[in-house]
Enzyme design. Structure first.
Site, PDB file in Angstrom:
ATOM      1  N   ASP A   1       3.654  -1.020  -3.725  1.00  0.00           N
ATOM      2  CA  ASP A   1       3.406  -0.674  -2.468  1.00  0.00           C
ATOM      3  C   ASP A   1       2.328   0.371  -2.151  1.00  0.00           C
ATOM      4  OD1 ASP A   1       4.526  -0.096   0.147  1.00  0.00           O
ATOM      5  OD2 ASP A   1       6.374   0.783  -0.651  1.00  0.00           O
TER       6      ASP A   1
ATOM      7  N   GLY B   1       1.465  -6.298   5.690  1.00  0.00           N
ATOM      8  CA  GLY B   1       0.809  -7.206   6.528  1.00  0.00           C
ATOM      9  C   GLY B   1      -0.638  -6.661   6.982  1.00  0.00           C
TER      10      GLY B   1
ATOM     11  N   ASP C   1       8.786  -2.287   7.431  1.00  0.00           N
ATOM     12  CA  ASP C   1      10.025  -2.327   7.092  1.00  0.00           C
ATOM     13  C   ASP C   1      11.127  -3.045   8.048  1.00  0.00           C
ATOM     14  OD1 ASP C   1       8.639  -1.175   4.982  1.00  0.00           O
ATOM     15  OD2 ASP C   1      10.546   0.505   5.183  1.00  0.00           O
TER      16      ASP C   1
HETATM   17  C1  GLA Z   1       8.147   1.414   1.982  1.00  0.00           C
HETATM   18  C2  GLA Z   1       8.533  -0.170   1.804  1.00  0.00           C
HETATM   19  C3  GLA Z   1      10.220  -0.326   1.459  1.00  0.00           C
HETATM   20  C4  GLA Z   1      10.316   0.751   0.363  1.00  0.00           C
HETATM   21  C5  GLA Z   1      10.070   2.204   0.832  1.00  0.00           C
HETATM   22  C6  GLA Z   1      10.167   3.191  -0.700  1.00  0.00           C
HETATM   23  O1  GLA Z   1       8.432   1.759   3.168  1.00  0.00           O
HETATM   24  O2  GLA Z   1       7.892  -0.776   2.644  1.00  0.00           O
HETATM   25  O3  GLA Z   1      10.606  -1.521   1.311  1.00  0.00           O
HETATM   26  O4  GLA Z   1       9.772   0.194  -0.792  1.00  0.00           O
HETATM   27  O5  GLA Z   1       8.510   2.263   1.090  1.00  0.00           O
HETATM   28  O6  GLA Z   1       9.631   4.305  -0.511  1.00  0.00           O
END
Ligand code: GLA
Length: 395
Positions: A153, A199, A220
């Protein structure tokens, strides 16, 4: 022609040497994520309230509920498992996860696989330790624990990217993902790499080239129809970028978390299956109603999502808030999904000739589990607000 000559025509020379070397030669590695990954992830329901006992309970429930047998495999720990690095820089889990290897053994013992989470930046989105500067070391640690899936991430690396030119940002980000891909490869353990950068920079164009098996295409999801629909219907046009081993990821499922109606969750499942999206449940598997289990384990939905041809579906028609999406399956049949994005009843009109059929079609209603027999090429159907009619259609 001698047998050898015949074999030589079928097998390139290098392959021939391997073939002749005898049975100890391994078959070629199967494609990692040949179909969209299916499993569960801790974030949508538990967020930071996740620990070893909860993960074990989810694994138990995945088996007991029938989800494992329906095709769900990965048990993925999201953010907040990370502890400190030791003097050698090796990452350790925090107190919530006393023994990651033992947890992996437990999950594997159930016929499931274990996933974990990190960031190419110094910190994860929840401000825990990221992998920046420790990529090889972390990949090795994950492999030693028995990890099978990594969600990687962007998080704090995004702050670096904001300070540089778009071209530099692109380079830094891609290199960061390549670095982890190479590190995972070097471990020799098949570990699915899930890119999460919301994205940014049209990742669908390059996600596969940096080693991603899937890439998030959006920010999200939340457990609301509006957000789910914004994301799901927003995937129009992305179909051509997905295929076996490399998938668009419109984020995890919210089914069972309670924020949507039955029709809205049907829409969620239908869209995700049509999109060949990863089916990663995001609810508490230990507390599911029979309706939630039925939604998540619907055989037709899973067969559509996991269709071996891996051809993502796309929007074919939009008329105000009414949309028609279609996906072609390996057997040549089509999935046709009729969506009503309005919250009131509407009549949806579908012309099967516009979907490549000649004249009347034979249709099966997936959610009603009912053969509809023959439908005329121009068909009108009433459709409740926020609901979907999902048809498997043949000539
Ligand atoms: C981001 C991701 C989520 C999750 C959080 C965790 O927002 O997009 O899916 O993994 O981090 O902190």
């Amino acid at each position: 022609m001698s047998i050898l000559a015949r074999v030589r025509r079928l097998v390139p020379l290098a392959g021939l040497a391997a073939l002749l070397a005898g049975p100890q030669v391994q078959a070629a590695d199967p494609i990692l994520a040949a179909t969209p990954p299916m499993g569960w992830n801790s974030w949508n329901h538990f967020a930071e309230k996740i620990d070893d006992a909860t993960v074990r309970a989810q694994a138990d429930a995945m088996v007991a509920s029938g989800m494992r047998d329906a095709g769900y495999v990965y048990i993925n720990i999201d953010d907040t498992w990370e502890g400190e690095r030791d003097a050698k820089g090796v990452i350790h889990p925090n107190a919530k996860f006393p023994d990651m290897k033992a947890l992996a053994d437990y999950v594997h013992g159930k016929g499931l696989k274990l996933g974990i989470y990190s960031s190419p930046g110094p910190k994860t989105c929840a401000h825990f330790e990221g992998s920046y500067g420790h990529e090889e070391q972390d990949a090795k640690t994950y492999a030693e624990w028995g990890i099978d899936y990594l969600k990687y991430d962007l998080c704090s690396l995004g702050e670096t990217l904001e300070k540089v030119s778009p071209l530099d940002a692109r380079k830094i980000m891609r290199e960061a993902y390549v670095k982890m891909h190479e590190a995972l490869k070097k471990t020799g353990r098949p570990i699915v790499l899930s890119l999460c950068q919301y994205g940014y920079d049209s990742v669908w164009h390059w996600g596969a080239s940096v080693g991603g098996n899937l890439w998030r295409t959006t920010g999200d999801i939340t457990d609301s129809y509006d957000r789910m629909a914004e994301i799901g219907f927003g995937q129009a046009g992305l179909a051509k970028f997905a295929g076996p081993g490399h998938w668009n990821d419109p984020d995890m499922l919210e089914v069972g978390n309670g924020g949507m109606s039955a029709a809205e969750y049907r829409t969620h499942m239908s869209l995700w299956a049509l999109l060949a999206a990863p089916l990663i449940a995001g609810n508490d598997l230990t507390k599911m109603t029979p309706e939630t289990v039925a939604l998540l384990t619907n055989k037709d939905i899973i067969a559509i999502d996991q269709d071996p041809a891996g051809k993502q579906g796309d929007r074919v028609h939009a008329e105000g808030t009414l949309e028609i999406w279609a996906r072609t399956l390996a057997d040549g049949s089509k999935v046709v999904a009729l969506f009503n994005r309005n919250d009131i009843l509407n009549e949806i009109r579908v012309d099967f000739r516009e979907l490549g059929f000649k004249g009347p079609v034979k249709a099966h209603d997936v959610w009603a589990d009912k053969d509809l027999g023959e439908l005329p090429s121009q068909t009108r159907l009433p459709l409740a607000g926020h609901d979907v009619i999902l048809l498997r259609v043949r000539q």
